[in-house]
Design a protein around this motif. Structure first.
Motif, PDB file in Angstrom:
ATOM      1  N   ASP A   7       0.836  -1.218   0.000  1.00 24.13           N
ATOM      2  CA  ASP A   7       0.000   0.000   0.000  1.00 24.13           C
ATOM      3  C   ASP A   7       0.862   1.256   0.000  1.00 24.13           C
ATOM      4  N   ARG A   8       1.910   1.258   0.824  1.00 17.78           N
ATOM      5  CA  ARG A   8       2.787   2.431   0.915  1.00 17.78           C
ATOM      6  C   ARG A   8       3.487   2.695  -0.417  1.00 17.78           C
ATOM      7  N   VAL A   9       3.966   1.621  -1.062  1.00 20.33           N
ATOM      8  CA  VAL A   9       4.652   1.784  -2.339  1.00 20.33           C
ATOM      9  C   VAL A   9       3.675   2.272  -3.407  1.00 20.33           C
ATOM     10  N   LEU A  10       2.455   1.763  -3.387  1.00 20.44           N
ATOM     11  CA  LEU A  10       1.444   2.224  -4.341  1.00 20.44           C
ATOM     12  C   LEU A  10       1.169   3.718  -4.174  1.00 20.44           C
ATOM     13  N   VAL A  11       1.060   4.175  -2.944  1.00 21.16           N
ATOM     14  CA  VAL A  11       0.831   5.602  -2.682  1.00 21.16           C
ATOM     15  C   VAL A  11       2.019   6.416  -3.180  1.00 21.16           C
ATOM     16  N   ASP A  12       3.231   5.948  -2.878  1.00 21.96           N
ATOM     17  CA  ASP A  12       4.439   6.649  -3.326  1.00 21.96           C
ATOM     18  C   ASP A  12       4.486   6.771  -4.845  1.00 21.96           C
ATOM     19  N   LEU A  20      -2.451  -1.616 -10.841  1.00 18.74           N
ATOM     20  CA  LEU A  20      -1.353  -2.568 -10.634  1.00 18.74           C
ATOM     21  C   LEU A  20      -1.790  -3.975 -10.998  1.00 18.74           C
ATOM     22  N   ALA A  21      -2.972  -4.374 -10.549  1.00 23.94           N
ATOM     23  CA  ALA A  21      -3.488  -5.708 -10.858  1.00 23.94           C
ATOM     24  C   ALA A  21      -3.576  -5.915 -12.368  1.00 23.94           C
ATOM     25  N   GLU A  22      -4.059  -4.909 -13.076  1.00 25.17           N
ATOM     26  CA  GLU A  22      -4.145  -4.993 -14.542  1.00 25.17           C
ATOM     27  C   GLU A  22      -2.750  -5.132 -15.157  1.00 25.17           C
ATOM     28  N   GLU A  23      -1.813  -4.334 -14.681  1.00 24.56           N
ATOM     29  CA  GLU A  23      -0.450  -4.315 -15.232  1.00 24.56           C
ATOM     30  C   GLU A  23       0.274  -5.646 -15.031  1.00 24.56           C
ATOM     31  N   ILE A  24       0.045  -6.294 -13.879  1.00 19.39           N
ATOM     32  CA  ILE A  24       0.776  -7.534 -13.596  1.00 19.39           C
ATOM     33  C   ILE A  24      -0.022  -8.788 -13.933  1.00 19.39           C
ATOM     34  N   GLY A  25      -1.281  -8.617 -14.311  1.00 14.61           N
ATOM     35  CA  GLY A  25      -2.077  -9.747 -14.771  1.00 14.61           C
ATOM     36  C   GLY A  25      -2.649 -10.642 -13.688  1.00 14.61           C
ATOM     37  N   ILE A  26      -3.036 -10.045 -12.550  1.00 17.07           N
ATOM     38  CA  ILE A  26      -3.736 -10.816 -11.518  1.00 17.07           C
ATOM     39  C   ILE A  26      -5.039 -10.097 -11.181  1.00 17.07           C
ATOM     40  N   THR A  27      -5.915 -10.797 -10.484  1.00 22.89           N
ATOM     41  CA  THR A  27      -7.193 -10.188 -10.121  1.00 22.89           C
ATOM     42  C   THR A  27      -7.000  -9.210  -8.960  1.00 22.89           C
ATOM     43  N   LYS A  49       7.090  -9.079 -11.474  1.00 20.32           N
ATOM     44  CA  LYS A  49       6.233  -8.151 -12.218  1.00 20.32           C
ATOM     45  C   LYS A  49       5.889  -6.919 -11.385  1.00 20.32           C
ATOM     46  N   ILE A  50       5.600  -7.126 -10.108  1.00 13.48           N
ATOM     47  CA  ILE A  50       5.281  -6.000  -9.227  1.00 13.48           C
ATOM     48  C   ILE A  50       6.472  -5.047  -9.161  1.00 13.48           C
ATOM     49  N   CYS A  51       7.663  -5.611  -8.989  1.00 18.30           N
ATOM     50  CA  CYS A  51       8.863  -4.777  -8.899  1.00 18.30           C
ATOM     51  C   CYS A  51       9.136  -4.042 -10.204  1.00 18.30           C
ATOM     52  N   GLN A  52       8.887  -4.697 -11.326  1.00 20.49           N
ATOM     53  CA  GLN A  52       9.077  -4.045 -12.623  1.00 20.49           C
ATOM     54  C   GLN A  52       8.130  -2.858 -12.778  1.00 20.49           C
ATOM     55  N   VAL A  53       6.845  -3.102 -12.505  1.00 17.79           N
ATOM     56  CA  VAL A  53       5.829  -2.060 -12.697  1.00 17.79           C
ATOM     57  C   VAL A  53       6.028  -0.895 -11.719  1.00 17.79           C
ATOM     58  N   LEU A  54       6.364  -1.205 -10.470  1.00 19.21           N
ATOM     59  CA  LEU A  54       6.510  -0.161  -9.457  1.00 19.21           C
ATOM     60  C   LEU A  54       7.936   0.390  -9.366  1.00 19.21           C
ATOM     61  N   ASN A  55       8.847  -0.177 -10.167  1.00 22.18           N
ATOM     62  CA  ASN A  55      10.248   0.240 -10.155  1.00 22.18           C
ATOM     63  C   ASN A  55      10.790   0.246  -8.726  1.00 22.18           C
ATOM     64  N   CYS A  56      10.721  -0.929  -8.093  1.00 24.10           N
ATOM     65  CA  CYS A  56      11.155  -1.052  -6.713  1.00 24.10           C
ATOM     66  C   CYS A  56      11.874  -2.382  -6.498  1.00 24.10           C
ATOM     67  N   ILE A  61       8.716  -3.861  -0.633  1.00 20.41           N
ATOM     68  CA  ILE A  61       7.350  -4.382  -0.508  1.00 20.41           C
ATOM     69  C   ILE A  61       7.199  -5.310   0.690  1.00 20.41           C
ATOM     70  N   LEU A  62       8.225  -6.120   0.945  1.00 21.62           N
ATOM     71  CA  LEU A  62       8.171  -7.133   2.000  1.00 21.62           C
ATOM     72  C   LEU A  62       9.221  -6.856   3.060  1.00 21.62           C
ATOM     73  N   ALA A  63       8.841  -7.041   4.316  1.00 17.92           N
ATOM     74  CA  ALA A  63       9.777  -6.857   5.424  1.00 17.92           C
ATOM     75  C   ALA A  63       9.548  -7.949   6.461  1.00 17.92           C
ATOM     76  N   TYR A  64      10.619  -8.401   7.094  1.00 21.91           N
ATOM     77  CA  TYR A  64      10.511  -9.382   8.167  1.00 21.91           C
ATOM     78  C   TYR A  64      10.388  -8.645   9.490  1.00 21.91           C
ATOM     79  N   VAL A  65       9.381  -9.029  10.280  1.00 24.04           N
ATOM     80  CA  VAL A  65       9.172  -8.465  11.613  1.00 24.04           C
ATOM     81  C   VAL A  65       9.109  -9.638  12.578  1.00 24.04           C
ATOM     82  N   ALA A  66       9.997  -9.651  13.557  1.00 21.86           N
ATOM     83  CA  ALA A  66      10.041 -10.758  14.515  1.00 21.86           C
ATOM     84  C   ALA A  66       8.760 -10.806  15.337  1.00 21.86           C
ATOM     85  N   ASP A  67       8.256 -12.017  15.568  1.00 21.16           N
ATOM     86  CA  ASP A  67       7.101 -12.200  16.450  1.00 21.16           C
ATOM     87  C   ASP A  67       7.510 -11.877  17.873  1.00 21.16           C
TER      88      ASP A  67
END
Length: 73
Positions: A7-12, A20-27, A49-56, A61-67
């Motif tokens: 969501d944050r990357v999409l806003v940026d 994005l869904a249309e660009e990467i071919g998913i629902t 595909k997400i990284c290509q379209v969003l140039n990231c 997009i993904l981060a590890y957060v310890a439980d």
């Protein structure tokens, strides 16, 4: 736990989830599952595909957060 920051990357990038869904071919439903962390996994092809379209990077997009239970061990 893996945190999804899509969501944050999409806003940026000033892009809608629908576009994005249309660009990467998913629902939009599958993209929504990914954004909310309800997806059980993601294919590298989709992540690529997400990284290509969003140039990231995947780390944007993904981060590890310890439980909390892991931290107390």
């Amino acid at each position: 736990m893996i945190q999804v920051n899509l969501d944050r990357v999409l806003v940026d990038r000033k892009m809608t989830s629908k576009k994005l869904a249309e660009e990467i071919g998913i629902t939009t439903v599958n993209l929504s599952k990914l954004k909310t962390g309800k997806a059980k996994g993601i294919r590298f092809q989709t992540l690529d595909k997400i990284c290509q379209v969003l140039n990231c990077q995947p780390g944007d997009i993904l981060a590890y957060v310890a439980d909390e239970t892991e931290e107390s061990d």
